[in-house]
Design an enzyme around this catalytic site. Structure first.
Site, PDB file in Angstrom:
ATOM      1  N   CYS A 153      39.853  43.352  39.231  1.00 32.55           N
ATOM      2  CA  CYS A 153      39.137  44.547  39.698  1.00 32.55           C
ATOM      3  C   CYS A 153      39.083  45.698  38.699  1.00 32.55           C
ATOM      4  O   CYS A 153      38.396  46.692  38.948  1.00 32.55           O
ATOM      5  CB  CYS A 153      39.744  45.039  41.010  1.00 32.55           C
ATOM      6  N   CYS A 161      43.420  45.359  44.676  1.00 32.24           N
ATOM      7  CA  CYS A 161      42.799  44.113  45.162  1.00 32.24           C
ATOM      8  C   CYS A 161      43.817  43.048  45.574  1.00 32.24           C
ATOM      9  O   CYS A 161      43.429  41.971  46.014  1.00 32.24           O
ATOM     10  CB  CYS A 161      41.856  43.539  44.101  1.00 32.24           C
ATOM     11  N   CYS A 168      43.798  45.269  35.686  1.00 32.88           N
ATOM     12  CA  CYS A 168      43.726  44.051  36.488  1.00 32.88           C
ATOM     13  C   CYS A 168      42.505  43.239  36.075  1.00 32.88           C
ATOM     14  O   CYS A 168      41.388  43.783  36.003  1.00 32.88           O
ATOM     15  CB  CYS A 168      43.644  44.426  37.965  1.00 32.88           C
ATOM     16  N   CYS A 206      48.384  43.758  42.234  1.00 32.43           N
ATOM     17  CA  CYS A 206      47.516  44.913  42.032  1.00 32.43           C
ATOM     18  C   CYS A 206      47.404  45.649  43.365  1.00 32.43           C
ATOM     19  O   CYS A 206      47.094  45.037  44.395  1.00 32.43           O
ATOM     20  CB  CYS A 206      46.149  44.448  41.548  1.00 32.43           C
ATOM     21  N   CYS A 237      57.439  41.294  34.826  1.00 33.98           N
ATOM     22  CA  CYS A 237      57.137  40.046  34.123  1.00 33.98           C
ATOM     23  C   CYS A 237      55.750  39.601  34.597  1.00 33.98           C
ATOM     24  O   CYS A 237      55.599  39.168  35.742  1.00 33.98           O
ATOM     25  CB  CYS A 237      58.214  39.023  34.459  1.00 33.98           C
TER      26      CYS A 237
END
Length: 123
Positions: free
Chosen positions: A41, A87, A38, A84, A108
Site C-alpha cells: 500500500c 493494510c 509497505c 502494516c 525482523c
C-alpha cells in the site's frame, strides 16, 4: 486486500504470512539513505537510520515511523507478528531483549514486504 500488481510470491509473504529464505532478500545487506514503505500500500514504515546489521538473514530495524507498524500475537502463540497498520500486510516479527541496539528491539522484516525509496526520491 492485496495490490493487483504483486507477484504470487509477494502475495504469499504479505497475505499468507510466509517467510522469504534467510539471506536472500534484496534489503538484507542494504544500507542506503531513505525510507522503506509497505510493498502493498505504500505506507511509510521505517527510516534507514533505524536499520542495523542484525546478522539474522532479514532486514533489521529498531524503530518504526509513527504508529505505522502494528504488533499482534502470532498464531504460533510465541512470537509477535508485525503488520502494516494501514493494510495489515505481514512484515515479519518483532523481538525484544536481544541487546543489538540501545532500543533493545529488533523488527525482523521480509525484504519482499518492503519497497525502498531513496532520500532523493522523497524530496
Amino acid at each position: 486486500m492485496p495490490n493487483k500488481n504483486l507477484s504470487d510470491f509477494e502475495k504469499y509473504i504479505l497475505f499468507e504470512k510466509g517467510t522469504e529464505p534467510p539471506f536472500s532478500g534484496e534489503y538484507n545487506d542494504f544500507f542506503e539513505n531513505g525510507i522503506y514503505v509497505c510493498k502493498n500500500c505504500g505506507n511509510e514504515l521505517y527510516c534507514s537510520d533505524s536499520k542495523f546489521r542484525g546478522h539474522c538473514g532479514w532486514p533489521s530495524f529498531d524503530g518504526q515511523i509513527n504508529n505505522n507498524v502494528r504488533q499482534i500475537p502470532d498464531k504460533d502463540g510465541i512470537r509477535i507478528e508485525i503488520v502494516c497498520a494501514k493494510c495489515e500486510a505481514h512484515l515479519g516479527h518483532v523481538f525484544y531483549g536481544e541487546g543489538f541496539t540501545n532500543k533493545n528491539v529488533r523488527h525482523c522484516v521480509n525484504s519482499v514486504s518492503l519497497l525502498f525509496l531513496s532520500q532523493n526520491e522523497n524530496k
